[in-house]
Scaffold this active site. Structure first.
Site, PDB file in Angstrom:
ATOM      1  N   ASP A 187      -6.178 -18.444   4.781  1.00 38.23           N
ATOM      2  CA  ASP A 187      -7.372 -17.406   4.295  1.00 38.23           C
ATOM      3  C   ASP A 187      -7.623 -16.451   5.390  1.00 38.23           C
ATOM      4  O   ASP A 187      -8.194 -16.723   6.483  1.00 38.23           O
ATOM      5  CB  ASP A 187      -8.472 -18.235   3.912  1.00 38.23           C
ATOM      6  CG  ASP A 187      -9.620 -17.546   3.065  1.00 38.23           C
ATOM      7  OD1 ASP A 187      -9.435 -16.200   3.285  1.00 38.23           O
ATOM      8  OD2 ASP A 187     -10.735 -17.983   2.838  1.00 38.23           O
TER       9      ASP A 187
ATOM     10  N   SER B 296       1.035  -1.083  -0.046  1.00 40.26           N
ATOM     11  CA  SER B 296      -0.046  -0.012  -0.081  1.00 40.26           C
ATOM     12  C   SER B 296       0.772   1.231  -0.004  1.00 40.26           C
ATOM     13  O   SER B 296       2.008   1.122   0.370  1.00 40.26           O
ATOM     14  CB  SER B 296      -1.110  -0.168   1.188  1.00 40.26           C
ATOM     15  OG  SER B 296      -1.602  -0.947   1.274  1.00 40.26           O
TER      16      SER B 296
HETATM   17  N1  SAH Z   1      -1.047  -4.791   2.960  1.00 42.37           N
HETATM   18  C1  SAH Z   1       0.034  -5.349   2.357  1.00 42.37           C
HETATM   19  C2  SAH Z   1      -0.368  -5.888   1.112  1.00 42.37           C
HETATM   20  C3  SAH Z   1      -1.568  -5.273   0.465  1.00 42.37           C
HETATM   21  S1  SAH Z   1      -2.082  -6.178  -1.037  1.00 42.37           S
HETATM   22  C4  SAH Z   1       1.098  -4.434   1.896  1.00 42.37           C
HETATM   23  O1  SAH Z   1       1.173  -3.163   2.276  1.00 42.37           O
HETATM   24  O2  SAH Z   1       2.358  -4.827   1.856  1.00 42.37           O
HETATM   25  C5  SAH Z   1      -3.427  -7.330  -0.486  1.00 42.37           C
HETATM   26  C6  SAH Z   1      -2.708  -8.266   0.197  1.00 42.37           C
HETATM   27  O3  SAH Z   1      -4.115  -9.394   0.380  1.00 42.37           O
HETATM   28  C7  SAH Z   1      -2.008  -9.417  -0.851  1.00 42.37           C
HETATM   29  O4  SAH Z   1      -0.815  -9.638  -0.413  1.00 42.37           O
HETATM   30  C8  SAH Z   1      -3.091 -10.553  -1.389  1.00 42.37           C
HETATM   31  O5  SAH Z   1      -2.138 -11.744  -1.534  1.00 42.37           O
HETATM   32  C9  SAH Z   1      -3.634 -10.582   0.040  1.00 42.37           C
HETATM   33  N2  SAH Z   1      -5.049 -11.537   0.094  1.00 42.37           N
HETATM   34  C10 SAH Z   1      -5.789 -11.251  -0.742  1.00 42.37           C
HETATM   35  N3  SAH Z   1      -7.037 -12.020  -0.501  1.00 42.37           N
HETATM   36  C11 SAH Z   1      -6.579 -12.721   0.851  1.00 42.37           C
HETATM   37  C12 SAH Z   1      -7.133 -13.605   1.404  1.00 42.37           C
HETATM   38  N4  SAH Z   1      -8.582 -14.324   1.319  1.00 42.37           N
HETATM   39  N5  SAH Z   1      -6.494 -14.200   2.509  1.00 42.37           N
HETATM   40  C13 SAH Z   1      -5.465 -13.784   2.923  1.00 42.37           C
HETATM   41  N6  SAH Z   1      -4.780 -12.836   2.143  1.00 42.37           N
HETATM   42  C14 SAH Z   1      -5.486 -12.295   1.158  1.00 42.37           C
END
Ligand code: SAH
Length: 230
Positions: free
Chosen positions: A149, A62
Site C-alpha cells: 500500500d 501516464s
Molecule cells: N505511474 C504509473 C502508473 C499510474 S496508474 C505509470 O505511469 O505506469 C496508478 C497506479 O497506482 C496503478 O498502477 C495502481 O495499481 C496504483 N495504486 C492505486 N492505489 C494504490 C495504493 N494504495 N498503493 C499502491 N499503488 C496503488
C-alpha cells in the site's frame, strides 16, 4: 497540449516534448531518451502517442507529458546517488527514467523504490524493466519493485530525496511526508472530483511547504479491490 507531442518513435516524442516546453532540461531529455516507452505499454503501436494507455487492473501508464512534468518539477532534488520513491509505479516506466537519473553507468549507485498494490502490475513492471535492459539494476537492488500500500510509503528504504505519486490521493498521506528527506520534494496528485498536483517541499530544517501546481485527472490511490482483473 497532449496530442501535439506525439511522435512516430521515441526520439521524436522526446523532441516534441522539448519543442513544446514540457521537457525543459537536457538532463530530463537524456534520461527519457534512455527509456523506450514501447517496453512499458501493452499496445506497442501506441507507444509514442502522448496519452495515457490502459495497462490492465484499472491502471494506465501516464501520458508522456505528465511523466515529463513530474520529472521537471522533481529535478532540483534528484541527484546521482540519491534515493527515490515512486508510489503507484504501474508499468515501471518512471522508475526506469528515475534510475538513469540517480545511478550512473560509471558506478554511482542510487536507489529507486517502486511500490504498487496490484501484484500483477508489480510483475508487469519487473518484466518491462528487464526487457528494457535493467535486469542488473533489479538484481543488485538499485531498483526495487515492491507490492504494498503506497499510501504508507516504504519506510525501510527512506528517507527519500524525491517521492513521485502516480495516483490521486483524497488527502496528502502523512507517512509520505514523514519519509521525505530534509531537503526533499514530493509530486503528488491530490483530490477526488477535482484533482491538482501538490508539490510538497521539506527544507533542511524539516519545515514543510505545499504548492498547488495545476489541475490533473489521475487514477485514484485506493484500497486494493481483490476482484480487480485485467
Ligand atoms: N505511474 C504509473 C502508473 C499510474 S496508474 C505509470 O505511469 O505506469 C496508478 C497506479 O497506482 C496503478 O498502477 C495502481 O495499481 C496504483 N495504486 C492505486 N492505489 C494504490 C495504493 N494504495 N498503493 C499502491 N499503488 C496503488
Amino acid at each position: 497540449m497532449a496530442w501535439k507531442c506525439t511522435g512516430s518513435n521515441s526520439a521524436e516524442l522526446i523532441a516534441n516534448l522539448a519543442k513544446h516546453g514540457i521537457i525543459q532540461s537536457e538532463t530530463v531529455a537524456t534520461a527519457m531518451a534512455k527509456v523506450d516507452r514501447a517496453n512499458y505499454v501493452r499496445d506497442k503501436a501506441e507507444a509514442y502517442v502522448d496519452a495515457p494507455q490502459y495497462i490492465g487492473y484499472d491502471a494506465t501508464i501516464s501520458a508522456p507529458h505528465m511523466h515529463a512534468h513530474a520529472l521537471q518539477y522533481l529535478l532540483p532534488h534528484i541527484r546521482l546517488g540519491g534515493r527515490v520513491l515512486d508510489v503507484g509505479s504501474g508499468s515501471g516506466y518512471l522508475a526506469a527514467v528515475l534510475h538513469h537519473l540517480v545511478s550512473s553507468p560509471s558506478g554511482t549507485a542510487g536507489k529507486v523504490v517502486g511500490i504498487d498494490h496490484i501484484p500483477e502490475l508489480v510483475q508487469f513492471s519487473v518484466d518491462n524493466l528487464r526487457n528494457d535492459g535493467l535486469g542488473s539494476a533489479l538484481d543488485d537492488g538499485r531498483i526495487v519493485m515492491i507490492e504494498g500500500d503506497g499510501r504508507k510509503g516504504w519506510v525501510q528504504e527512506g528517507p527519500y530525496d524525491v517521492i513521485h505519486v502516480g495516483a490521486a490521493a483524497p488527502t496528502l498521506p502523512e507517512p509520505l511526508v514523514e519519509q521525505l528527506a530534509s531537503p526533499g520534494r514530493m509530486f503528488i496528485p491530490v483530490g477526488t472530483d477535482i484533482q491538482s498536483i501538490l508539490q510538497v517541499d521539506k527544507d533542511e530544517k524539516g519545515n514543510v511547504t505545499k504548492t498547488k501546481l495545476f489541475g490533473v485527472m489521475y487514477v485514484p490511490l485506493t484500497d486494493r479491490n481483490p476482484k480487480t482483473t485485467f
